[in-house]
Design a protein around this motif. Structure first.
Motif, PDB file in Angstrom:
ATOM      1  N   LEU A  81       0.835  -1.203   0.000  1.00 62.83           N
ATOM      2  CA  LEU A  81       0.000   0.000   0.000  1.00 62.83           C
ATOM      3  C   LEU A  81       0.869   1.253   0.000  1.00 62.83           C
ATOM      4  O   LEU A  81       0.573   2.228  -0.709  1.00 62.83           O
ATOM      5  CB  LEU A  81      -0.918  -0.002   1.229  1.00 62.83           C
ATOM      6  N   SER A 114       0.783   3.928  -2.989  1.00 62.92           N
ATOM      7  CA  SER A 114       0.322   5.283  -2.637  1.00 62.92           C
ATOM      8  C   SER A 114       1.365   6.335  -2.982  1.00 62.92           C
ATOM      9  O   SER A 114       1.028   7.493  -3.242  1.00 62.92           O
ATOM     10  CB  SER A 114      -0.010   5.354  -1.133  1.00 62.92           C
ATOM     11  N   TRP A 115       2.613   5.938  -2.981  1.00 60.86           N
ATOM     12  CA  TRP A 115       3.694   6.860  -3.338  1.00 60.86           C
ATOM     13  C   TRP A 115       3.650   7.170  -4.840  1.00 60.86           C
ATOM     14  O   TRP A 115       3.896   8.303  -5.269  1.00 60.86           O
ATOM     15  CB  TRP A 115       5.028   6.223  -2.950  1.00 60.86           C
ATOM     16  N   PRO A 127      -1.181   8.339  -5.520  1.00 64.90           N
ATOM     17  CA  PRO A 127      -1.777   8.824  -4.256  1.00 64.90           C
ATOM     18  C   PRO A 127      -3.299   8.694  -4.206  1.00 64.90           C
ATOM     19  O   PRO A 127      -3.888   8.629  -3.115  1.00 64.90           O
ATOM     20  CB  PRO A 127      -1.358  10.302  -4.207  1.00 64.90           C
ATOM     21  N   ILE A 183      -5.086   6.310  -4.552  1.00 62.20           N
ATOM     22  CA  ILE A 183      -5.543   5.051  -3.943  1.00 62.20           C
ATOM     23  C   ILE A 183      -5.996   5.284  -2.500  1.00 62.20           C
ATOM     24  O   ILE A 183      -6.773   4.516  -1.939  1.00 62.20           O
ATOM     25  CB  ILE A 183      -4.414   3.977  -3.980  1.00 62.20           C
ATOM     26  N   LEU A 184      -5.542   6.402  -1.898  1.00 61.76           N
ATOM     27  CA  LEU A 184      -5.899   6.719  -0.504  1.00 61.76           C
ATOM     28  C   LEU A 184      -7.105   7.649  -0.435  1.00 61.76           C
ATOM     29  O   LEU A 184      -7.418   8.186   0.631  1.00 61.76           O
ATOM     30  CB  LEU A 184      -4.701   7.369   0.207  1.00 61.76           C
ATOM     31  N   TRP A 224      -7.753   0.542   2.759  1.00 61.47           N
ATOM     32  CA  TRP A 224      -7.082  -0.266   3.782  1.00 61.47           C
ATOM     33  C   TRP A 224      -8.051  -1.220   4.469  1.00 61.47           C
ATOM     34  O   TRP A 224      -7.664  -2.319   4.890  1.00 61.47           O
ATOM     35  CB  TRP A 224      -6.383   0.627   4.813  1.00 61.47           C
ATOM     36  N   HIS A 238      -2.259   4.316   5.660  1.00 62.60           N
ATOM     37  CA  HIS A 238      -3.300   5.119   5.025  1.00 62.60           C
ATOM     38  C   HIS A 238      -3.362   6.529   5.626  1.00 62.60           C
ATOM     39  O   HIS A 238      -3.624   7.514   4.925  1.00 62.60           O
ATOM     40  CB  HIS A 238      -4.660   4.423   5.182  1.00 62.60           C
TER      41      HIS A 238
END
Length: 417
Positions: free
Chosen positions: A120, A124-125, A128, A130-131, A140, A415
């Motif tokens: 994750l 996410s890096w 982003p 995805i958060l 999450w 998250h």
């Protein structure tokens, strides 16, 4: 979105197709034709038993979603096969396998616990968005249900759904990730199970205890081998399905009793009927291995158990939709990276303790696949080793909820960073 019905929905027709596939695979894998021999030197036969139904499912010809065959195979054939495969097992030989099996199982659990948050974080890096979910749609929460499935099983997955509260739509996407990634990894394990010596040599692993157990069981089988009569086969099936019936009867009573009176034990999956079916069937087979019943091995007890296990392989395969990856590719990418971390951690631990690849494969599958598929991977090395897979998978039920909870909290932490 409602699942589209496959072309074939009659289970009698689907079962016939699966049996024809198994027959074709075994006929060609034992062919004297040089072309087939070359082919099966590269592609293990058990992988085809698994992959061909997956292809048929992916193209909409058959579907695990619209079939009761997996339920039938996992509830009836799996416990019976466990009984028949454990009849001739050398229990002392299993104990002599030593602590490496347990270490690799725990390394697999650690790989799942840490792999999810790492995956994750990596995604996410790069991506982003995805958060960006809110409340029950926070990704999450859904990923925690995969952790429950990959460390324990279905009961643990449901527990994570209740605890962390993923939305129904998110949960359905996670099930697709869970099934596809776990099944692709199982296919990889089945492939390498046919050539474990390559990795064992690389890791300088000592697999003598495993080979000693295999040889001991095989020599015992050779010593009592005979041409089975109809009476012999009926006795074998009677014992296999008789113990299965007993397992179901006890499980149907003990699981609800524990669920109602000792709800705190649900964290160990002790209120799961399937858990008790697997445990009782395996225990029954191990008890019979100390009696004259083990002589039924000479008439082909493990051979019939293997047949049942191959039917289970085919029904597991028909649940894998290879096209599902296009529905939400970013979630599948998380699942793939997650599995990659799991594998890397297991291989590092195996390298340092010089564990045979058998322990890597079965330790991983005991986590990710559980009692339904760990014996399949174990028997891909040798049918005599199937009980090792079951015993390791049972551990997953015990640690699944704790491991998945820890993973869920780590996912939440990532998250909220």
């Amino acid at each position: 979105m409602e699942e589209q019905a496959p072309l074939l929905t009659n289970d009698a027709v689907v079962f016939g197709i699966l049996m024809l596939i198994l027959a074709l695979v075994f006929a060609t894998s034992n062919s004297k034709n040089p072309s087939w021999q070359k082919f099966y030197r590269v592609v293990p036969s058990i992988l085809l038993c698994y992959f061909i139904p997956a292809v048929l499912n992916s193209f909409g010809l058959i579907s695990g979603e619209f079939s009761n065959l997996y339920f039938m195979a996992s509830r009836y054939l799996l416990p019976a096969s466990l009984v028949l495969l454990t009849l001739s097992i050398d229990f002392k030989g299993i104990i002599k396998l030593g602590p490496k099996a347990l270490i690799m199982f725990l390394a697999g659990s650690l790989g799942i616990i840490l792999g999810g948050p790492m995956a994750l974080f990596v995604i996410s890096w790069v991506y982003p968005e995805i958060l960006g979910g809110v409340g029950p749609d926070e990704v999450w929460r859904g990923l925690s249900t995969i952790a429950g499935s990959w460390i324990g099983g279905g009961a643990n997955q449901t527990a994570m759904l209740e605890i962390f509260g993923a939305s129904p739509s998110l949960f359905s996407q996670m099930i697709a990730v869970d099934v596809l990634v776990a099944n692709v990894w199982m296919a990889v394990l089945l492939y390498w199970a046919a050539k474990p010596g390559v990795i064992d040599k690389l890791f300088k692993a000592d697999s003598s205890a495993i080979h000693e157990l295999q040889d001991k069981v095989e020599k015992y089988r050779e010593g009592i081998l005979k041409i089975p009569s109809t009476s012999d086969t009926m006795r074998i099936l009677g014992v296999g399905f008789g113990v299965t019936a007993l397992a179901h009867f006890i499980a149907d009573n003990i699981a609800p009793f524990i669920g109602e009176n000792y709800p705190q034990l649900s964290q160990y999956s002790l209120d799961s009927t399937f858990f008790w079916i697997v445990v009782i069937a395996t225990t029954g087979g191990l008890i019979l291995s100390f009696t004259r019943a083990r002589e039924m091995e000479g008439a082909g007890a493990s051979r019939l158990g293997s047949v049942m296990l191959y039917v289970l392989v085919a029904t597991i395969g028909m649940q894998m939709d290879l096209m599902a990856i296009f529905d939400n590719p970013i979630l599948f990418l998380i699942g793939i990276i997650w599995m990659f971390f799991h594998v890397i951690i297991m291989l590092i631990v195996a390298y340092f303790i010089k564990a045979p690849f058998f322990f890597v494969a079965v330790g991983s599958q005991a986590n990710v696949g559980g009692a339904a598929s760990a014996p399949i991977v174990a028997s891909a090395f040798n049918p005599a080793l199937a009980p090792v897979g079951v015993l390791m998978a049972v551990l997953g039920y015990a640690v699944g909820t704790y491991g998945a909870l820890l993973c869920g909290y780590l996912l939440q932490w990532i998250h909220n960073l």
